[in-house]
Every structure is written in C-alpha cells, then in structure tokens.
Design a protein around this motif. Structure first.
Motif, PDB file in Angstrom:
ATOM      1  N   UNK A 164     -53.893 -45.636 -24.811  1.00 42.31           N
ATOM      2  CA  UNK A 164     -54.563 -44.340 -24.905  1.00 42.31           C
ATOM      3  C   UNK A 164     -55.021 -43.915 -23.517  1.00 42.31           C
ATOM      4  N   UNK A 165     -54.944 -42.629 -23.241  1.00 42.62           N
ATOM      5  CA  UNK A 165     -55.445 -42.103 -21.972  1.00 42.62           C
ATOM      6  C   UNK A 165     -56.960 -42.236 -21.922  1.00 42.62           C
ATOM      7  N   UNK A 166     -57.488 -42.572 -20.756  1.00 38.96           N
ATOM      8  CA  UNK A 166     -58.936 -42.638 -20.596  1.00 38.96           C
ATOM      9  C   UNK A 166     -59.568 -41.268 -20.851  1.00 38.96           C
ATOM     10  N   UNK A 167     -58.930 -40.212 -20.378  1.00 38.78           N
ATOM     11  CA  UNK A 167     -59.454 -38.860 -20.622  1.00 38.78           C
ATOM     12  C   UNK A 167     -59.580 -38.570 -22.111  1.00 38.78           C
ATOM     13  N   UNK A 168     -58.731 -39.197 -22.907  1.00 39.04           N
ATOM     14  CA  UNK A 168     -58.742 -38.977 -24.352  1.00 39.04           C
ATOM     15  C   UNK A 168     -59.873 -39.739 -25.021  1.00 39.04           C
ATOM     16  N   UNK A 169     -60.041 -41.014 -24.676  1.00 39.24           N
ATOM     17  CA  UNK A 169     -61.047 -41.825 -25.360  1.00 39.24           C
ATOM     18  C   UNK A 169     -62.465 -41.551 -24.868  1.00 39.24           C
ATOM     19  N   UNK A 170     -62.626 -40.629 -23.928  1.00 43.79           N
ATOM     20  CA  UNK A 170     -63.973 -40.172 -23.582  1.00 43.79           C
ATOM     21  C   UNK A 170     -64.560 -39.317 -24.706  1.00 43.79           C
ATOM     22  N   UNK A 171     -63.731 -38.911 -25.643  1.00 47.38           N
ATOM     23  CA  UNK A 171     -64.189 -38.193 -26.822  1.00 47.38           C
ATOM     24  C   UNK A 171     -64.403 -39.206 -27.941  1.00 47.38           C
ATOM     25  N   UNK A 172     -65.571 -39.142 -28.566  1.00 48.88           N
ATOM     26  CA  UNK A 172     -65.983 -40.181 -29.499  1.00 48.88           C
ATOM     27  C   UNK A 172     -64.988 -40.394 -30.622  1.00 48.88           C
ATOM     28  N   UNK A 173     -64.442 -39.297 -31.181  1.00 47.94           N
ATOM     29  CA  UNK A 173     -63.529 -39.451 -32.315  1.00 47.94           C
ATOM     30  C   UNK A 173     -62.249 -40.179 -31.887  1.00 47.94           C
ATOM     31  N   UNK A 174     -61.826 -39.968 -30.632  1.00 48.76           N
ATOM     32  CA  UNK A 174     -60.632 -40.652 -30.137  1.00 48.76           C
ATOM     33  C   UNK A 174     -60.929 -42.125 -29.841  1.00 48.76           C
ATOM     34  N   UNK A 175     -62.118 -42.404 -29.330  1.00 45.75           N
ATOM     35  CA  UNK A 175     -62.509 -43.794 -29.080  1.00 45.75           C
ATOM     36  C   UNK A 175     -62.565 -44.561 -30.399  1.00 45.75           C
ATOM     37  N   UNK A 176     -63.080 -43.929 -31.448  1.00 45.54           N
ATOM     38  CA  UNK A 176     -63.148 -44.584 -32.762  1.00 45.54           C
ATOM     39  C   UNK A 176     -61.749 -44.854 -33.299  1.00 45.54           C
ATOM     40  N   UNK A 177     -60.835 -43.889 -33.128  1.00 45.54           N
ATOM     41  CA  UNK A 177     -59.449 -44.097 -33.578  1.00 45.54           C
ATOM     42  C   UNK A 177     -58.800 -45.241 -32.803  1.00 45.54           C
ATOM     43  N   UNK A 178     -59.063 -45.292 -31.492  1.00 37.45           N
ATOM     44  CA  UNK A 178     -58.507 -46.354 -30.663  1.00 37.45           C
ATOM     45  C   UNK A 178     -59.022 -47.713 -31.130  1.00 37.45           C
ATOM     46  N   UNK A 179     -60.315 -47.819 -31.388  1.00 33.78           N
ATOM     47  CA  UNK A 179     -60.887 -49.093 -31.818  1.00 33.78           C
ATOM     48  C   UNK A 179     -60.381 -49.512 -33.193  1.00 33.78           C
ATOM     49  N   UNK A 180     -60.086 -48.554 -34.055  1.00 30.03           N
ATOM     50  CA  UNK A 180     -59.485 -48.881 -35.357  1.00 30.03           C
ATOM     51  C   UNK A 180     -58.105 -49.500 -35.163  1.00 30.03           C
ATOM     52  N   UNK A 181     -57.363 -48.936 -34.224  1.00 31.40           N
ATOM     53  CA  UNK A 181     -56.023 -49.464 -33.938  1.00 31.40           C
ATOM     54  C   UNK A 181     -56.113 -50.877 -33.364  1.00 31.40           C
ATOM     55  N   UNK A 182     -57.083 -51.089 -32.493  1.00 31.29           N
ATOM     56  CA  UNK A 182     -57.281 -52.411 -31.904  1.00 31.29           C
ATOM     57  C   UNK A 182     -57.703 -53.419 -32.975  1.00 31.29           C
ATOM     58  N   UNK A 183     -58.573 -52.995 -33.882  1.00 33.02           N
ATOM     59  CA  UNK A 183     -59.019 -53.893 -34.960  1.00 33.02           C
ATOM     60  C   UNK A 183     -57.846 -54.341 -35.825  1.00 33.02           C
ATOM     61  N   UNK A 184     -56.915 -53.439 -36.075  1.00 29.52           N
ATOM     62  CA  UNK A 184     -55.738 -53.806 -36.872  1.00 29.52           C
ATOM     63  C   UNK A 184     -54.944 -54.909 -36.176  1.00 29.52           C
TER      64      UNK A 184
END
Length: 263
Positions: free
Chosen positions: A208-228
């Motif tokens: 994920x782009x850092x510019x993208x995960x600076x938005x909370x909803x994108x960070x949460x989606x990223x962490x869900x993917x990592x948890x999987x």
C-alpha cells in the motif's frame, strides 16, 4: 461554533456553488447542469438522484452569519415548476430561519404537490464532509493548504526510516509519495517491511502507498489484509516488531477523520 466554519468562510459564493457540486456527487447525485455566471432562473445547478431531478439553490452567508430566510428563497414552488423538476434542494453555509423551515414543511405536506423540498444547512453538510475525498476538500482550502499533518510536537517526532536503505524517513513529506508498506514472501516466510519504492524488491505483494494509509479507513483495510496473512501463513521472527513500529509511527502523520477520505 462549527469545526468547519473557517473552511466554509474561506470560499467565495462561486466556490460554494462548485463545492455543492462535489458534495452532491459524493452523495450519489448526478450533476445535470453546472453553475453559470449571470441570471439562472432561481437555480444554481440541476441534479438527479434515483430518477428524480432537483434544482439546487446555494446560499453562502457564512461571512455575515445571517440565516437564510423567506426573502432569500422566494417562489420556491414556481421555480420547481419552471424548471420541470421533481424537487428543490437548498445548500446553505448557515442555518435557515423558522419561517423558511415552515415553508418547506408546508410544501412537503401539501397533498396537491408531488414535489420534494429539502435543505442542507452547515450542520447537515458538516456531518458528511468526512466522507468526501481529501483531495477535493483540499481544493477548497481545508487544512489551510497543508499537504500533510503532524500529530505530535516536532521534538517528539520519531522518523520511520526505510528498512532497506536505512536513510530516508518515509514519513517525511518529501518522501511520502515515493514510499510503501508491504508484506512479501521470502524463503517461504512472510516479512513485514516499509520503505522507498526504489529500494524494495519488485516482486512484492500485497502493498500500500504510504500516502494512502495516512487515511484511517485505508490503514484499517491494510491491517485487515495483514491480519489475514498472519493467520494463514508462516511469518518471519521480526514480523511483529516491524508491524508494531509501523503502526505506532504512522499515527504521527495520520489524517484526522474530519479531513475526508482517500477516495
């Protein structure tokens, strides 16, 4: 005071009309007519939603602070009939008067009229601004033109250096757009990493782009993917270490939720 008052105040009446365009697009409306210069026949724009067409009247009184009253919205029904639409939407940067609210209520309750009369005042608009695209909000002056935020005092800030070159702080505004966070497979183990796009191996997934995960909803989606991945595959010994460092330090730059969304 509304937290967006300064944001509204920074727009002139023409910009307020075009802000209405972007706001209603976000809400799912199709824009049929854009704002124009000169006489508009009592409409600033025309929109459509779920098969019904509406004229939109924009009033931008935030700088004077006055409410929108009956004298500001005359002949509402006649304007709806004139433009052959199904309803009316008021888009206001302040509140409406009791008299105008009563006018809307009477028009909506009158069985003779098969029209809808609605309004969005500054408080209703403010409830939906967090759902708008951050880049769109920046266009109209939110965040005072700043590209990135800093949520900690400068003296307390901790850099997040690229794990590959070890030199560049990927949370530095100069490096954010050229940096990513990733989980990649190496020697049959998944590794957590972050760094410069030019430093990280090409064959990585997911990322994920850092510019993208600076938005909370994108960070949460990223962490869900990592948890999987953590639950399904073998991970490296240092996986949790780097995941924790990343999640703690990204919060130093995370956008407040009232500044809109990534998309």
């Amino acid at each position: 005071m509304n937290i967006y008052d300064d944001f509204y105040r920074g727009m002139d009446p023409n910009e307020w009309e075009f802000f209405a365009v972007d706001f209603l697009k976000t809400a799912g409306y199709t824009i049929l007519d854009l704002p124009t210069i000169g006489p508009d026949g009592g409409k600033d724009l025309k929109v459509e939603y779920e098969g019904k067409k509406y004229i939109v009247s924009c009033k931008h009184f935030i700088r004077s602070g006055k409410t929108v009253n009956l004298s500001n919205e005359e002949n509402i029904l006649d304007r709806v009939v004139q433009h052959e639409v199904d309803g009316f939407i008021g888009f206001y940067s302040t509140q409406i008067s009791n008299g105008l609210k009563e006018r809307f209520d009477k028009l909506n309750s009158n069985p003779k009229y098969n029209y809808t009369f609605e309004y969005l005042d500054k408080y209703l608009i403010s409830q939906y601004i967090p759902c708008m695209n951050f880049q769109t909000l920046q266009k109209f002056g939110i965040c005072n033109g700043l590209t990135y935020v800093l949520n900690v005092p400068k003296n307390d800030y901790k850099p997040l250096n690229c794990l590959f070159c070890g030199k560049k702080d990927i949370l530095n505004p100069l490096n954010i757009n050229s940096s990513i966070v990733t989980v990649y497979n190496y020697n049959n183990e998944y590794h957590y990493a972050y760094g410069c796009k030019s430093c990280i191996p090409i064959s990585i997934f997911p990322w994920a782009d850092i510019a993208q995960v600076l938005h909370l909803e994108c960070l949460m989606d990223w962490n869900d993917e990592v948890d999987f991945i953590k639950n399904e595959y073998k991970i490296s010994e240092d996986f949790y270490k780097y995941e924790s460092i990343f999640n703690n330090r990204i919060l130093q730059r995370i956008y407040p939720s009232n500044l809109g969304t990534w998309i």
